[in-house]
Write an enzyme that holds these catalytic residues in place. Sequence first.
Site, PDB file in Angstrom:
ATOM      1  N   ASP A  49      -7.801  28.646  29.108  1.00 16.15           N
ATOM      2  CA  ASP A  49      -6.382  29.146  29.118  1.00 16.15           C
ATOM      3  C   ASP A  49      -5.252  28.379  30.539  1.00 16.15           C
ATOM      4  OD1 ASP A  49      -4.213  30.534  27.625  1.00 16.15           O
ATOM      5  OD2 ASP A  49      -3.984  31.196  29.345  1.00 16.15           O
ATOM      6  N   TYR A  54       1.600  26.180  35.701  1.00 13.05           N
ATOM      7  CA  TYR A  54       0.300  26.644  36.765  1.00 13.05           C
ATOM      8  C   TYR A  54      -0.140  25.709  38.262  1.00 13.05           C
ATOM      9  CZ  TYR A  54      -1.276  30.416  32.984  1.00 13.05           C
ATOM     10  OH  TYR A  54      -0.663  32.119  32.285  1.00 13.05           O
ATOM     11  N   HIS A 115       5.715  29.024  26.821  1.00 12.65           N
ATOM     12  CA  HIS A 115       5.876  30.014  28.110  1.00 12.65           C
ATOM     13  C   HIS A 115       6.497  31.660  27.553  1.00 12.65           C
ATOM     14  CE1 HIS A 115       3.322  29.969  31.356  1.00 12.65           C
ATOM     15  NE2 HIS A 115       3.214  31.231  31.167  1.00 12.65           N
TER      16      HIS A 115
END
Length: 282
Positions: A49, A54, A115
């Site tokens: 994931d 990120y 998100h």
Amino acid sequence: MTSVSPVPNVPLNDGNTIPQVGFGVWQVPDDETFTAVTSALSIGYRSIDTAAIYGNEVGTGRAIAASGVPRDELFVTTKLWNGKTQPWTRDSVFFEFDASLDRLGLDHLDLYLIHWPRAVRDDYREIWRALTELKADGRVTSIGVSNFQPAQVRTIIDDTGVTPVINQIEVHPDFAQPELRALHQELGIVTEAWSPLGQGRGLLDDPVLARIAEKHQRSTAQVVLGWHLQLGNVVIPKSVTPHRIRQNFEVFDFELDTDDLAAIESLDVGNRLGPDPDTFDV
Ligand code: A2P
């Protein structure tokens, strides 16, 4: 030689499945991600994931490519970072989706998530419509959301008739989210827990968890993961420490009893660690 994975596959409402334990790479710098994901894949994790925000899709993709694990044995999730000041359109969603695939070095995804709802802007509705097109085009196998609250979950289903397969939300024993999990169950949505270990902070030193861990001869982290699994949650614990990556995968050979589960339930004090989705908007 192929080995049988100890990880159960959880059914999704679109006919696909997801491994119940995956490897999360939130807060892993891109240059450390290759090593961490390589370690996870060699231990046996088959679900990874990541997310555009990120900043480690490149390291994740490199580790996947180097692992030699056949693509059809892997489950790869990434997330649309919808935190920009633009009115989101179908084209901008497609653009971000392609950019994520490029960084990962993949030609399709197993799961794509929105998100954050950023509900004050309302454009999550347009974004969800675009995700339904990506799925219809076969570029992503399953689509879901992250950090959605009940109102937004219901809105996108009403708009499109397409129910997200997953809502990835913050869940750990001291922030157990029973109402949202109950809604998921009612609607056939899998609860995927981010920060399942409470970010490894004070929770893992809790004396109730320590007592249960002692009883089962496991670590407190394993007890917490066992609790998630017995609730039916999908978990994506993060670690950059090889022995912890392994430990977090060895969670299928013990069972918490009803006393253990009740004791863990009593730890829920609403201790949210991340942003509140009702107000989060960057
Ligand atoms: P590290 O990455 O240094 O090993 P979460 O998945 O809930 O966000 O938790 C991640 C945090 O918990 C990281 O700081 C990680 O540390 C730590 N962690 C992960 N697995 C374990 C474990 N088995 N025991 C203790 N801490 C852990």
